[in-house]
Scaffold this active site. Structure first.
Site, PDB file in Angstrom:
ATOM      1  N   HIS A 110       0.858  -1.188   0.000  1.00 12.70           N
ATOM      2  CA  HIS A 110       0.000   0.000   0.000  1.00 12.70           C
ATOM      3  C   HIS A 110       0.890   1.232   0.000  1.00 12.70           C
ATOM      4  O   HIS A 110       1.942   1.269   0.651  1.00 12.70           O
ATOM      5  CB  HIS A 110      -0.886   0.003   1.251  1.00 12.70           C
ATOM      6  CG  HIS A 110      -1.417   1.357   1.607  1.00 12.70           C
ATOM      7  ND1 HIS A 110      -0.859   2.132   2.614  1.00 12.70           N
ATOM      8  CD2 HIS A 110      -2.433   2.090   1.095  1.00 12.70           C
ATOM      9  CE1 HIS A 110      -1.518   3.268   2.701  1.00 12.70           C
ATOM     10  NE2 HIS A 110      -2.474   3.272   1.798  1.00 12.70           N
ATOM     11  N   HIS A 149      12.346  -1.203   4.146  1.00 14.18           N
ATOM     12  CA  HIS A 149      12.599  -0.188   5.167  1.00 14.18           C
ATOM     13  C   HIS A 149      13.801   0.686   4.807  1.00 14.18           C
ATOM     14  O   HIS A 149      13.798   1.890   5.119  1.00 14.18           O
ATOM     15  CB  HIS A 149      12.793  -0.852   6.528  1.00 14.18           C
ATOM     16  CG  HIS A 149      11.496  -1.136   7.226  1.00 14.18           C
ATOM     17  ND1 HIS A 149      10.920  -0.261   8.114  1.00 14.18           N
ATOM     18  CD2 HIS A 149      10.647  -2.202   7.138  1.00 14.18           C
ATOM     19  CE1 HIS A 149       9.787  -0.762   8.555  1.00 14.18           C
ATOM     20  NE2 HIS A 149       9.594  -1.944   7.988  1.00 14.18           N
ATOM     21  N   ARG A 264     -16.348   8.915  -3.813  1.00  3.61           N
ATOM     22  CA  ARG A 264     -16.778   7.922  -4.792  1.00  3.61           C
ATOM     23  C   ARG A 264     -16.462   6.527  -4.254  1.00  3.61           C
ATOM     24  O   ARG A 264     -15.303   6.127  -4.155  1.00  3.61           O
ATOM     25  CB  ARG A 264     -16.045   8.168  -6.119  1.00  3.61           C
ATOM     26  CG  ARG A 264     -16.551   7.343  -7.284  1.00  3.61           C
ATOM     27  CD  ARG A 264     -15.916   7.871  -8.563  1.00  3.61           C
ATOM     28  NE  ARG A 264     -16.430   7.164  -9.720  1.00  3.61           N
ATOM     29  CZ  ARG A 264     -15.852   6.089 -10.258  1.00  3.61           C
ATOM     30  NH1 ARG A 264     -14.751   5.590  -9.710  1.00  3.61           N
ATOM     31  NH2 ARG A 264     -16.367   5.519 -11.329  1.00  3.61           N
TER      32      ARG A 264
END
Length: 304
Positions: A110, A149, A264
């Protein structure tokens, strides 16, 4: 008032660059581009482009959305830490993505970068930024977590040595399923309501995070995409995707902001996986790779 044309151009350019790279990596499926605009009678005005790839060789579902919206009142999720701005008109734009790979050894990822501008009556505009990226493996690999990371740290390094440690902890605390007492994944970096140093420095930091995304994730996908797997790994992947759904619907502020502000729905929920499953009190066998996910990876730890 500041001209946001260049800011919008960076957001749309980021969407273009990421979708082109992911389409090339998948090699089979293409992104569909859904251009949308809110109608004048709707509570939220604005427009955006939702790009979605489904049924690919590498990505079972990948969504990358850009939105630029304006509304008459900031929703409650945006003013929890800024009560003085409650009820103020606002403008917001950003890019958000979630990729659900086909191979269980390739982690879910993500990334989100966004700007929010409050326009209080009789006062100066107040702008702030948010975003970050985080990695959610179903099967953990140390080198993948370290690589991800390290890319996050390097993106933030020009803005001060304190940023990666702060935003890493913020990410661990944010992407936490409180009702499960469980981390969502191996983390990354996350920041919200950020305006340190003023508008331009905060924007530059946000852009650095967005620009670092492909280098953080693609090498991991390339390492894992061709690893062999069977029904066991696929079943565990679908089970872990269920946790992803739980977080996004129960805890995610971005999802709540979009739904509360009249956004939306199709675009807000592009983060949902195409398939997921739930099982009652499923506990992996000790010593298995599935058990190691819980003991070694979806825990708060230092990766660098």
């Amino acid at each position: 008032m500041r001209d946001f044309g260049a800011v919008r151009g960076w957001f749309t350019g980021l969407q273009d660059r990421i979708t082109a790279a992911i389409e090339a990596e998948d090699g089979q499926a293409k992104f569909l581009s859904d251009v949308w605009r809110k109608e004048p009678h709707e509570p939220l005005q604005g427009e955006g482009v939702t790009r979605i790839l489904e049924g690919g060789a590498v990505f079972e579902r990948a969504g990358v959305g850009f939105s630029h919206v304006r509304g008459p009142r900031l929703p409650p999720s945006a003013t929890a830490s800024r009560p003085q701005l409650a009820g103020a008109p606002f403008e917001a734009m950003g890019v958000s993505l979630v990729f659900h790979p086909r191979n269980p050894y390739v982690p879910i990822v993500h990334m989100n970068v966004r700007m929010l501008l409050a326009l209080p009556e009789g006062g100066e505009p107040v702008g702030w930024f948010g975003g970050g990226m985080d990695l959610t493996p179903c099967y953990g690999f140390e080198e993948d977590a370290v690589h991800f990371h390290r890319a996050c740290r390097d993106a933030l390094a020009p803005f001060g040595d304190d940023k990666y440690p702060r935003f890493k902890i913020w990410c661990d605390e944010y992407f936490f399923l409180k009702h499960r007492n469980e981390q969502r994944g191996v983390g990354g970096v996350f920041f919200d309501d950020f305006s340190e140093g003023g508008f331009d420095p905060a924007l530059a930091l946000t852009q650095s995070v967005g620009d670092a995304f492909l280098g953080a994730y693609l090498p991991i996908a390339q390492r894992r995409r061709d690893m062999p797997y069977g029904e066991r790994e696929r079943a565990f992947q679908l089970y872990r995707r269920g946790r992803y759904v739980e977080f996004n619907l129960v805890w995610d502020r971005g999802t709540h902001f979009g739904l509360q502000s009249g956004g939306r729905t199709e675009s807000i929920l592009l983060s949902m996986p195409p398939l997921a499953s739930w099982a009652y009190q499923q506990v992996p066998e000790p010593g298995t790779p599935e058990a190691r996910l819980y003991s070694d990876f979806i825990v708060r730890r230092e990766w660098l």
